[in-house]
Design a protein around this motif. Structure first.
Motif, PDB file in Angstrom:
ATOM      1  N   GLU A  65      44.556 -14.474 -32.515  1.00 54.58           N
ATOM      2  CA  GLU A  65      44.656 -14.285 -33.721  1.00 54.58           C
ATOM      3  C   GLU A  65      45.285 -15.389 -34.602  1.00 54.58           C
ATOM      4  O   GLU A  65      45.732 -15.370 -35.745  1.00 54.58           O
ATOM      5  CB  GLU A  65      45.669 -13.045 -34.236  1.00 54.58           C
ATOM      6  CG  GLU A  65      46.948 -13.207 -33.420  1.00 54.58           C
ATOM      7  CD  GLU A  65      47.722 -11.904 -33.368  1.00 54.58           C
ATOM      8  OE1 GLU A  65      48.812 -12.006 -33.524  1.00 54.58           O
ATOM      9  OE2 GLU A  65      47.166 -10.672 -33.541  1.00 54.58           O
ATOM     10  N   GLU A  66      45.091 -16.590 -34.205  1.00 60.36           N
ATOM     11  CA  GLU A  66      45.894 -18.028 -34.748  1.00 60.36           C
ATOM     12  C   GLU A  66      44.872 -18.082 -36.027  1.00 60.36           C
ATOM     13  O   GLU A  66      45.602 -18.698 -36.867  1.00 60.36           O
ATOM     14  CB  GLU A  66      46.026 -19.090 -33.680  1.00 60.36           C
ATOM     15  CG  GLU A  66      47.331 -18.858 -32.873  1.00 60.36           C
ATOM     16  CD  GLU A  66      48.587 -18.497 -33.617  1.00 60.36           C
ATOM     17  OE1 GLU A  66      48.924 -19.416 -34.501  1.00 60.36           O
ATOM     18  OE2 GLU A  66      49.076 -17.816 -33.242  1.00 60.36           O
ATOM     19  N   PHE A  69      46.224 -16.055 -38.630  1.00 61.68           N
ATOM     20  CA  PHE A  69      47.608 -16.394 -39.176  1.00 61.68           C
ATOM     21  C   PHE A  69      47.247 -17.781 -40.211  1.00 61.68           C
ATOM     22  O   PHE A  69      48.002 -17.866 -41.281  1.00 61.68           O
ATOM     23  CB  PHE A  69      48.511 -16.512 -38.239  1.00 61.68           C
ATOM     24  CG  PHE A  69      49.497 -17.329 -38.334  1.00 61.68           C
ATOM     25  CD1 PHE A  69      50.725 -16.772 -38.909  1.00 61.68           C
ATOM     26  CD2 PHE A  69      49.823 -18.703 -38.326  1.00 61.68           C
ATOM     27  CE1 PHE A  69      51.888 -17.243 -39.507  1.00 61.68           C
ATOM     28  CE2 PHE A  69      50.913 -19.527 -38.555  1.00 61.68           C
ATOM     29  CZ  PHE A  69      52.024 -18.715 -39.304  1.00 61.68           C
ATOM     30  N   ASP A  85      56.425 -18.129 -41.838  1.00 62.55           N
ATOM     31  CA  ASP A  85      55.545 -17.679 -40.629  1.00 62.55           C
ATOM     32  C   ASP A  85      55.952 -16.421 -39.812  1.00 62.55           C
ATOM     33  O   ASP A  85      55.255 -15.692 -39.583  1.00 62.55           O
ATOM     34  CB  ASP A  85      55.656 -18.808 -39.773  1.00 62.55           C
ATOM     35  CG  ASP A  85      55.070 -19.972 -40.247  1.00 62.55           C
ATOM     36  OD1 ASP A  85      54.525 -20.118 -41.232  1.00 62.55           O
ATOM     37  OD2 ASP A  85      55.104 -21.126 -39.267  1.00 62.55           O
ATOM     38  N   ARG A  89      53.833 -13.086 -39.267  1.00 68.32           N
ATOM     39  CA  ARG A  89      53.364 -12.671 -38.070  1.00 68.32           C
ATOM     40  C   ARG A  89      54.087 -11.034 -37.960  1.00 68.32           C
ATOM     41  O   ARG A  89      53.476 -10.129 -36.940  1.00 68.32           O
ATOM     42  CB  ARG A  89      53.904 -13.398 -36.959  1.00 68.32           C
ATOM     43  CG  ARG A  89      53.112 -14.912 -36.991  1.00 68.32           C
ATOM     44  CD  ARG A  89      53.750 -15.612 -35.598  1.00 68.32           C
ATOM     45  NE  ARG A  89      53.490 -16.942 -35.654  1.00 68.32           N
ATOM     46  CZ  ARG A  89      51.972 -17.240 -35.262  1.00 68.32           C
ATOM     47  NH1 ARG A  89      51.325 -16.563 -34.893  1.00 68.32           N
ATOM     48  NH2 ARG A  89      51.754 -18.535 -35.572  1.00 68.32           N
ATOM     49  N   GLU A  90      55.425 -10.877 -38.324  1.00 73.52           N
ATOM     50  CA  GLU A  90      55.840  -9.348 -38.604  1.00 73.52           C
ATOM     51  C   GLU A  90      54.964  -8.432 -39.345  1.00 73.52           C
ATOM     52  O   GLU A  90      54.706  -7.419 -38.617  1.00 73.52           O
ATOM     53  CB  GLU A  90      57.314  -9.726 -38.971  1.00 73.52           C
ATOM     54  CG  GLU A  90      57.888  -8.373 -38.946  1.00 73.52           C
ATOM     55  CD  GLU A  90      59.265  -8.343 -39.826  1.00 73.52           C
ATOM     56  OE1 GLU A  90      59.477  -7.493 -40.633  1.00 73.52           O
ATOM     57  OE2 GLU A  90      60.004  -9.288 -39.531  1.00 73.52           O
ATOM     58  N   MET A  92      51.681  -8.697 -39.469  1.00 76.34           N
ATOM     59  CA  MET A  92      50.397  -8.544 -38.649  1.00 76.34           C
ATOM     60  C   MET A  92      50.716  -7.689 -37.408  1.00 76.34           C
ATOM     61  O   MET A  92      50.047  -6.802 -37.283  1.00 76.34           O
ATOM     62  CB  MET A  92      50.163  -9.970 -38.087  1.00 76.34           C
ATOM     63  CG  MET A  92      49.516 -10.860 -38.882  1.00 76.34           C
ATOM     64  SD  MET A  92      49.361 -12.621 -38.138  1.00 76.34           S
ATOM     65  CE  MET A  92      47.883 -12.460 -37.357  1.00 76.34           C
TER      66      MET A  92
END
Length: 109
Positions: A65-66, A69, A85, A89-90, A92
Motif C-alpha cells: 500500500e505504499e 500512501f 504521515d 496511515r491511521e 487507511m
C-alpha cells in the motif's frame, strides 16, 4: 481419492474467492481514502469521484500500500494540506473495516 480431490478443489476455490474479496476490500478502502482526501482538498461531486479513482489506480503501481500512501501524501503536499504521515496511515487503517463491511454487504446483497 475422489473426496480428496473434491476437498482440494474446494480449498482452491475458497482461496481464489478470498483473494478476490481481499482485492475488492483494498479497492474500496482506497476509494474511501480518495474521497476523504478529496474532501480535505475541497473537491466535490464528480471531481471527488475522479480523484478517488486515481487513488484506486495508484494501488496498481506496486505490491503493498505504499504506492497509495505516496499518492495521497504527494497530493496533500501539493495542495498544502497539513496532515502527518501517521494521520494518513491511521485513516487507511480505519477505513479497512469499513471497506470490508461494505464489500461483504455487496457480496451478500
Amino acid at each position: 481419492m475422489s473426496s480428496f480431490d473434491d476437498r482440494e478443489r474446494a480449498e482452491e476455490a475458497k482461496y481464489a474467492l478470498d483473494q478476490e474479496t481481499h482485492f475488492k476490500v483494498l479497492a474500496r478502502r482506497n476509494k474511501l481514502l480518495g474521497l476523504w482526501a478529496a474532501d480535505l482538498m475541497g473537491l466535490m461531486g464528480d471531481d471527488a469521484e475522479a480523484y478517488a479513482k486515481t487513488v484506486v489506480l495508484s494501488d496498481l503501481e506496486e505490491a503493498g500500500e505504499e504506492d497509495v500512501f505516496r499518492k495521497v501524501r504527494g497530493d496533500f503536499d501539493t495542495a498544502g494540506i497539513d496532515r502527518t504521515d501517521a494521520r494518513i496511515r491511521e485513516q487507511m487503517a480505519q477505513l479497512m473495516p469499513v471497506a470490508r463491511e461494505q464489500v461483504m454487504k455487496d457480496v451478500k446483497g
